[in-house]
Design a protein around this motif. Structure first.
Motif, short mmCIF file in Angstrom:
data_model
loop_
_atom_site.label_atom_id
_atom_site.label_comp_id
_atom_site.label_asym_id
_atom_site.label_seq_id
_atom_site.Cartn_x
_atom_site.Cartn_y
_atom_site.Cartn_z
N GLY A 67 0.80 -1.22 0.00
CA GLY A 67 0.00 0.00 0.00
C GLY A 67 0.83 1.27 0.00
N SER A 68 0.24 2.32 0.59
CA SER A 68 0.93 3.61 0.68
C SER A 68 2.18 3.47 1.55
N PRO A 69 3.30 4.16 1.19
CA PRO A 69 4.54 4.04 1.96
C PRO A 69 4.59 4.88 3.22
N VAL A 70 3.45 5.39 3.68
CA VAL A 70 3.45 6.29 4.83
C VAL A 70 4.01 5.60 6.07
N ILE A 71 3.52 4.41 6.38
CA ILE A 71 3.94 3.72 7.60
C ILE A 71 5.44 3.39 7.57
N PRO A 72 5.97 2.78 6.49
CA PRO A 72 7.42 2.54 6.47
C PRO A 72 8.24 3.82 6.61
N LEU A 73 7.81 4.92 5.96
CA LEU A 73 8.56 6.17 6.04
C LEU A 73 8.54 6.74 7.45
N VAL A 74 7.37 6.71 8.09
CA VAL A 74 7.27 7.21 9.47
C VAL A 74 8.15 6.36 10.39
N PHE A 75 8.12 5.05 10.20
CA PHE A 75 8.95 4.17 11.02
C PHE A 75 10.43 4.46 10.84
N ILE A 76 10.84 4.67 9.59
CA ILE A 76 12.26 4.96 9.33
C ILE A 76 12.68 6.26 10.01
N VAL A 77 11.82 7.28 9.94
CA VAL A 77 12.14 8.56 10.58
C VAL A 77 12.25 8.41 12.09
N LEU A 78 11.26 7.75 12.69
CA LEU A 78 11.28 7.58 14.14
C LEU A 78 12.46 6.70 14.58
N ALA A 79 12.70 5.61 13.85
CA ALA A 79 13.82 4.74 14.19
C ALA A 79 15.14 5.49 14.06
N GLY A 80 15.26 6.32 13.03
CA GLY A 80 16.47 7.11 12.87
C GLY A 80 16.68 8.08 14.02
N ALA A 81 15.57 8.69 14.48
CA ALA A 81 15.68 9.62 15.60
C ALA A 81 16.11 8.90 16.87
N VAL A 82 15.53 7.71 17.12
CA VAL A 82 15.90 6.95 18.31
C VAL A 82 17.35 6.51 18.25
N ILE A 83 17.78 6.02 17.09
CA ILE A 83 19.16 5.56 16.96
C ILE A 83 20.13 6.74 17.09
N GLY A 84 19.76 7.89 16.51
CA GLY A 84 20.62 9.07 16.64
C GLY A 84 20.77 9.52 18.07
N LEU A 85 19.66 9.47 18.83
CA LEU A 85 19.72 9.82 20.25
C LEU A 85 20.60 8.84 21.00
N CYS A 86 20.46 7.55 20.67
CA CYS A 86 21.28 6.53 21.34
C CYS A 86 22.76 6.71 21.01
N LEU A 87 23.07 7.13 19.78
CA LEU A 87 24.46 7.37 19.42
C LEU A 87 25.08 8.46 20.29
N GLN A 88 24.28 9.48 20.57
CA GLN A 88 24.79 10.58 21.39
C GLN A 88 24.96 10.16 22.84
N VAL A 89 23.97 9.41 23.36
CA VAL A 89 23.97 9.08 24.78
C VAL A 89 24.90 7.90 25.07
N VAL A 90 24.71 6.80 24.32
CA VAL A 90 25.43 5.56 24.63
C VAL A 90 26.89 5.67 24.24
N ASN A 91 27.15 6.09 23.01
CA ASN A 91 28.54 6.12 22.54
C ASN A 91 29.41 7.13 23.29
N VAL A 92 28.80 8.32 23.55
CA VAL A 92 29.59 9.40 24.14
C VAL A 92 29.63 9.31 25.66
N SER A 93 28.46 9.13 26.27
CA SER A 93 28.38 9.24 27.73
C SER A 93 28.79 7.97 28.46
N LEU A 94 28.39 6.80 27.93
CA LEU A 94 28.60 5.57 28.69
C LEU A 94 29.94 4.92 28.40
N GLY A 95 30.50 5.14 27.23
CA GLY A 95 31.80 4.58 26.91
C GLY A 95 31.85 3.07 26.90
#
Length: 391
Positions: A67-95
């Protein structure tokens, strides 16, 4: 006729016992007969909702791929935001070490994908499939005798007697394998529009502020409680909690377009579920084959039985409707039985209703030709066998 049927069953049982004694596999006995309310109702309802609920994964696949690609696109955006946040917190802060980071991101990916699939399964089940199941239970399957055969309940509320509705013509059959109901189909012709009923579906409707029951703190049960003051306090908390939850949920539903519109609660408001048929038209409904018996051609005798009935009743066209989940049924109608696509209506972003039509006269002509050809082939084979000794 009944004695002949019993004799056949006894013969089959005897043959089966002899085959078992010789170590041979017993052939299944496939039969078709009219629907009996007391005997078959629970099996028909099970066939209907179990086969429909099995289509939930197809609904999820439709939203992800077809069907319409709305759901996959929304998921990719949200997943990217979560992974980006984790990159900042986990990689930098926790070591963490590289091994720990790999394990963390693999787990995160599994949780994100699993969460998406779980939400989609829940949504398709609740808002698509279950809604259609309840619509069927509310209407034609709520009274099979009345909807398909025209034997409706009497207006006398104190009487269980049924009266004949001459505006309805139809039949309902079940298919059995070794006396177990594994398939069903119905056909109906209505001279008048069929009005939609919402008995079960209404029970699932969301509460609104206007539909809330009276306050629990004012009830007789609270006043007559052994500890009336404690009961009053608890009931008051319950009243205000329910009021707050319903008010917030109603505002959210209105904001996203799921709220009730004016007139939705009017009991005098009627919705046409099925339009009246033309004089020589009828519709097939509720074709279902038990899941473990599918892919064995068992839909063919059911669809043929409906076509023969239509021909005997002077029906020239059979109509069938499929939705976006019933892809397999659409293929069976078109490729195996000659139904032609009449129209396709889009419903929402992903929904689709397709209308199919069969020319009964043409089908009967082709069926007669097919049988004649089979008889010719059998006769030729028999003749060849008789001539073999003289070759």
């Amino acid at each position: 006729m009944a004695s002949r049927s019993k004799d056949n069953k006894k013969a089959n049982a005897t043959a089966g016992s002899a085959a078992d004694a010789q170590g041979e596999k017993k052939d299944a006995v496939v039969e078709m007969r009219p629907y009996f309310e007391e005997k078959d109702r629970k099996f028909v309802l099970y066939l209907f909702y179990s086969t429909y609920l099995n289509l939930v994964p197809r609904g999820v696949k439709l939203r992800l791929i077809s069907g319409s690609p709305v759901i996959p696109l929304v998921f990719i955006v949200l997943a990217g935001a979560v992974i980006g946040l984790c990159l900042q917190v986990v990689n930098v802060s926790l070591g963490w070490s590289m091994t720990a980071l790999v394990a963390f991101y693999v787990t995160l990916a599994v949780v994100l994908v699993g969460g998406l699939l779980s939400v989609l399964l829940w949504y398709v089940d609740k808002f698509d499939v279950t809604a259609r199941v309840l619509e069927g239970l509310d209407n034609d399957l709520g009274d099979i005798e009345g909807f398909y055969r025209g034997w409706v309940q009497s207006d006398d509320e104190n009487s269980d007697q049924r009266v004949r509705d001459e505006s309805v013509k139809g039949q309902f059959w079940v298919l059995t394998v070794d006396d177990n109901v594994v398939g069903c189909i119905g056909v109906d012709h209505h001279d008048r529009d069929v009005i939609k009923k919402v008995k079960y579906a209404k029970s699932r409707s969301a509460y609104t502020l206007s539909s809330l029951p009276s306050n629990a703190r004012d009830s007789d049960a609270v006043r007559d409680a052994d500890w009336p003051r404690i009961a009053y306090v608890l009931a008051t908390i319950d009243d205000y909690t329910r009021l707050a939850v319903v008010a917030v949920s109603e505002k959210v539903r209105n904001a996203i377009g799921l709220g009730k519109k004016p007139g939705d609660d009017d009991e005098n408001t009627t919705t046409v579920l099925y339009r009246a048929h033309q004089e020589k038209e009828a519709s097939i409904r509720r074709l279902a084959i038990k899941t473990e018996f599918q892919n064995h051609g068992l839909s063919t005798p059911l669809l043929k039985r409906v076509a023969f009935w239509a021909h005997s009743q002077g029906i020239e066209y059979l109509l069938a409707e499929t939705d976006e989940l019933q892809i397999k049924m659409a293929q069976i109608l078109e490729k195996q039985h000659g139904y032609q696509l009449v129209s396709t209506q889009k419903v929402g972003w992903y929904g689709r209703k397709s209308l199919w039509r069969l020319d009964v006269k043409l089908w009967m002509q082709q069926e007669v030709e097919r049988k004649n050809k089979e008889q010719e082939i059998q006769a030729q084979k028999k003749e060849d066998e008789e001539l073999k000794p003289y070759e």
